[in-house]
Motif scaffolding. Sequence first.
Motif, PDB file in Angstrom:
ATOM      1  N   GLU A   1     110.360 -58.694  16.663  1.00 17.11           N
ATOM      2  CA  GLU A   1     110.303 -60.049  17.393  1.00 17.11           C
ATOM      3  C   GLU A   1     111.348 -60.109  18.485  1.00 17.11           C
ATOM      4  O   GLU A   1     110.922 -60.747  19.536  1.00 17.11           O
ATOM      5  CB  GLU A   1     110.468 -61.132  16.208  1.00 17.11           C
ATOM      6  CG  GLU A   1     110.135 -62.627  16.945  1.00 17.11           C
ATOM      7  CD  GLU A   1     110.412 -63.473  15.741  1.00 17.11           C
ATOM      8  OE1 GLU A   1     111.131 -64.662  15.929  1.00 17.11           O
ATOM      9  OE2 GLU A   1     109.917 -63.417  14.793  1.00 17.11           O
ATOM     10  N   LEU A   2     112.484 -59.672  18.117  1.00 13.35           N
ATOM     11  CA  LEU A   2     113.592 -59.632  19.270  1.00 13.35           C
ATOM     12  C   LEU A   2     113.376 -58.888  20.568  1.00 13.35           C
ATOM     13  O   LEU A   2     113.605 -59.202  21.712  1.00 13.35           O
ATOM     14  CB  LEU A   2     114.810 -59.383  18.766  1.00 13.35           C
ATOM     15  CG  LEU A   2     115.760 -60.034  17.794  1.00 13.35           C
ATOM     16  CD1 LEU A   2     116.935 -59.378  17.324  1.00 13.35           C
ATOM     17  CD2 LEU A   2     116.208 -61.261  18.614  1.00 13.35           C
ATOM     18  N   GLU A   3     112.500 -57.792  20.180  1.00 10.44           N
ATOM     19  CA  GLU A   3     111.977 -57.070  21.385  1.00 10.44           C
ATOM     20  C   GLU A   3     111.131 -57.576  22.279  1.00 10.44           C
ATOM     21  O   GLU A   3     111.043 -57.380  23.433  1.00 10.44           O
ATOM     22  CB  GLU A   3     111.660 -55.462  20.806  1.00 10.44           C
ATOM     23  CG  GLU A   3     112.824 -54.630  20.198  1.00 10.44           C
ATOM     24  CD  GLU A   3     112.516 -53.323  19.539  1.00 10.44           C
ATOM     25  OE1 GLU A   3     111.334 -53.221  19.673  1.00 10.44           O
ATOM     26  OE2 GLU A   3     113.316 -52.899  19.012  1.00 10.44           O
ATOM     27  N   GLU A   4     110.285 -58.443  21.512  1.00 10.48           N
ATOM     28  CA  GLU A   4     109.099 -58.813  22.199  1.00 10.48           C
ATOM     29  C   GLU A   4     109.576 -60.192  23.032  1.00 10.48           C
ATOM     30  O   GLU A   4     109.035 -60.275  24.127  1.00 10.48           O
ATOM     31  CB  GLU A   4     108.060 -59.258  21.340  1.00 10.48           C
ATOM     32  CG  GLU A   4     107.347 -58.099  20.808  1.00 10.48           C
ATOM     33  CD  GLU A   4     106.410 -58.459  19.679  1.00 10.48           C
ATOM     34  OE1 GLU A   4     106.094 -59.670  19.425  1.00 10.48           O
ATOM     35  OE2 GLU A   4     105.638 -57.583  18.921  1.00 10.48           O
ATOM     36  N   ASP A   5     110.401 -60.803  22.422  1.00 15.13           N
ATOM     37  CA  ASP A   5     110.679 -62.040  23.199  1.00 15.13           C
ATOM     38  C   ASP A   5     112.296 -62.512  22.845  1.00 15.13           C
ATOM     39  O   ASP A   5     112.792 -63.044  21.833  1.00 15.13           O
ATOM     40  CB  ASP A   5     110.155 -63.509  22.315  1.00 15.13           C
ATOM     41  CG  ASP A   5     110.366 -64.690  22.905  1.00 15.13           C
ATOM     42  OD1 ASP A   5     110.579 -64.976  24.008  1.00 15.13           O
ATOM     43  OD2 ASP A   5     110.702 -65.726  22.146  1.00 15.13           O
ATOM     44  N   PRO A   6     113.052 -62.050  24.118  1.00  8.63           N
ATOM     45  CA  PRO A   6     114.628 -61.925  23.718  1.00  8.63           C
ATOM     46  C   PRO A   6     115.064 -63.524  23.932  1.00  8.63           C
ATOM     47  O   PRO A   6     114.601 -64.304  24.377  1.00  8.63           O
ATOM     48  CB  PRO A   6     115.061 -61.102  25.018  1.00  8.63           C
ATOM     49  CG  PRO A   6     113.751 -61.187  25.997  1.00  8.63           C
ATOM     50  CD  PRO A   6     112.615 -61.320  25.158  1.00  8.63           C
ATOM     51  N   VAL A   7     116.138 -63.431  23.077  1.00 11.52           N
ATOM     52  CA  VAL A   7     116.769 -64.768  22.888  1.00 11.52           C
ATOM     53  C   VAL A   7     117.345 -65.343  24.280  1.00 11.52           C
ATOM     54  O   VAL A   7     117.970 -64.458  24.956  1.00 11.52           O
ATOM     55  CB  VAL A   7     117.651 -64.958  21.775  1.00 11.52           C
ATOM     56  CG1 VAL A   7     118.298 -66.363  21.633  1.00 11.52           C
ATOM     57  CG2 VAL A   7     117.082 -64.290  20.525  1.00 11.52           C
ATOM     58  N   GLN A   8     117.169 -66.579  24.668  1.00  9.92           N
ATOM     59  CA  GLN A   8     117.688 -67.294  25.724  1.00  9.92           C
ATOM     60  C   GLN A   8     119.573 -67.223  25.624  1.00  9.92           C
ATOM     61  O   GLN A   8     119.563 -67.663  24.344  1.00  9.92           O
ATOM     62  CB  GLN A   8     117.174 -68.441  26.002  1.00  9.92           C
ATOM     63  CG  GLN A   8     115.790 -68.460  26.249  1.00  9.92           C
ATOM     64  CD  GLN A   8     115.302 -67.702  27.557  1.00  9.92           C
ATOM     65  OE1 GLN A   8     116.225 -67.628  28.535  1.00  9.92           O
ATOM     66  NE2 GLN A   8     114.361 -67.062  27.657  1.00  9.92           N
TER      67      GLN A   8
END
Length: 170
Positions: free
Chosen positions: A129-136
């Motif tokens: 999930e982190l790799e798909e949608d990096p945290v702002q």
Amino acid sequence: MPADRNSTKRRRDLIFTIENYGAIMVSKCSFCKAHSRVCKVHISSGKCSECWKQGSKCDVAVTRNEFSRLVSEKKKLEAQMLEARKEQDAAFEALRVARAKEERLSKQLAQNEKRAGEVIAVESAALMELEEDPVQPAWPAGPAELSTSVWSAMNDLPPEFWDNSVTLPS
């Protein structure tokens, strides 16, 4: 009947067996007393080995002491057998306890492996999930919005404060 199994040979074999398996009598028969021999009798033979050798009648008698010795030996052997059975029972119980412990530990190990698999699956999903949608980033990329109390504190700063602003290293 085979030639080597005649009565003389059979008697010699019987004498040999009585001498090896018989018990020495405390009270000797008349023949053994008269000839200073060891009087050895097996309970099943009815005669001592010396009387069998001589072919004479044996008048051996079992004395009270010999009966007492046999009875006490029997009791001693029975007690030893009982002790051996108790040791076996204790060993079987120890084995049962050890097997139960092994089974319990095996179940705990299987549960531990299951939990490790769950942890790996959860962590793998989180990383995907982190790799798909990096945290702002936590700080806004645009101009900072400050509260009015902060702006009012800045109003009292001298104008040269803004001219000598230091740039922070990245």
